[in-house]
Design a protein around this motif. Sequence first.
Motif, PDB file in Angstrom:
ATOM      1  N   VAL A  13       1.031  -1.277   0.087  1.00 49.79           N
ATOM      2  CA  VAL A  13      -0.148   0.081  -0.462  1.00 49.79           C
ATOM      3  C   VAL A  13       0.949   1.341  -0.053  1.00 49.79           C
ATOM      4  O   VAL A  13       0.775   2.261  -0.579  1.00 49.79           O
ATOM      5  N   THR A  17       2.144   4.869  -3.299  1.00 44.88           N
ATOM      6  CA  THR A  17       1.946   5.972  -3.976  1.00 44.88           C
ATOM      7  C   THR A  17       3.418   6.436  -4.180  1.00 44.88           C
ATOM      8  O   THR A  17       3.939   8.049  -3.757  1.00 44.88           O
ATOM      9  N   THR A  50      -6.947   0.315  -5.950  1.00 45.62           N
ATOM     10  CA  THR A  50      -6.569   0.372  -4.664  1.00 45.62           C
ATOM     11  C   THR A  50      -5.455   1.491  -4.697  1.00 45.62           C
ATOM     12  O   THR A  50      -5.457   2.449  -3.658  1.00 45.62           O
ATOM     13  N   ARG A  51      -4.619   1.676  -5.485  1.00 50.45           N
ATOM     14  CA  ARG A  51      -3.627   2.671  -5.800  1.00 50.45           C
ATOM     15  C   ARG A  51      -4.378   4.127  -6.286  1.00 50.45           C
ATOM     16  O   ARG A  51      -4.292   4.858  -5.042  1.00 50.45           O
ATOM     17  N   ALA A  54      -5.222   4.962  -2.539  1.00 49.01           N
ATOM     18  CA  ALA A  54      -3.960   4.806  -1.205  1.00 49.01           C
ATOM     19  C   ALA A  54      -3.457   6.796  -1.618  1.00 49.01           C
ATOM     20  O   ALA A  54      -2.825   7.289  -0.783  1.00 49.01           O
ATOM     21  N   HIS A  58      -3.350   9.498   0.793  1.00 51.47           N
ATOM     22  CA  HIS A  58      -1.590   9.752   1.242  1.00 51.47           C
ATOM     23  C   HIS A  58      -1.925  11.141   1.467  1.00 51.47           C
ATOM     24  O   HIS A  58      -1.619  12.174   2.090  1.00 51.47           O
ATOM     25  N   GLU A  66      -5.858   4.512   4.895  1.00 52.57           N
ATOM     26  CA  GLU A  66      -4.961   3.845   4.832  1.00 52.57           C
ATOM     27  C   GLU A  66      -4.765   1.874   5.300  1.00 52.57           C
ATOM     28  O   GLU A  66      -4.187   1.511   4.464  1.00 52.57           O
ATOM     29  N   LEU A  69      -6.628  -0.103   3.431  1.00 52.93           N
ATOM     30  CA  LEU A  69      -6.603  -0.898   2.271  1.00 52.93           C
ATOM     31  C   LEU A  69      -5.377  -2.371   2.593  1.00 52.93           C
ATOM     32  O   LEU A  69      -5.406  -2.702   2.159  1.00 52.93           O
TER      33      LEU A  69
END
Length: 138
Positions: A13, A17, A50-51, A54, A58, A66, A69
């Motif tokens: 996770v 980022t 998910t990115r 995230a 973030h 976060e 996730l």
Amino acid sequence: MDPLVLAAATAVVTAMTTEGWQQARTAVAALWRRVHPERALAIEAELEETRAEAVVAHQSGDRQAEQELVGDWQRKLRRLLAADPLLGDELRRILDQELAPLLPAPEQSRIRDITMTATAYGHGQVFQAGRDQHIHEK
């Protein structure tokens, strides 16, 4: 809770980022290809979804999002290891050699810190190690 799974999920996770995201995505998808090749494309799609979450979490400083996730990826990784327990060594290698180097220094130390607790009763002995352990009796 398996410390390896927690560390790997956190690294996945967090790596989402970073500039090295594509490298992390490739490494994680490769795990699924070994055990469930038919699910590799679906996992790649889940990683991309998910990115996006995230990155938003973030940027906004939403630590709870976060952590949620991370929890999702813990469950996925735990199920993957349950399907093939021998994959643990490969997961450790990917964590140490591919994911951790992508992370900022504070995050690298966060995923490598291990807390262990043990209690021995009576004449019991406890031996714990974060890595290799060598016992030499006299």
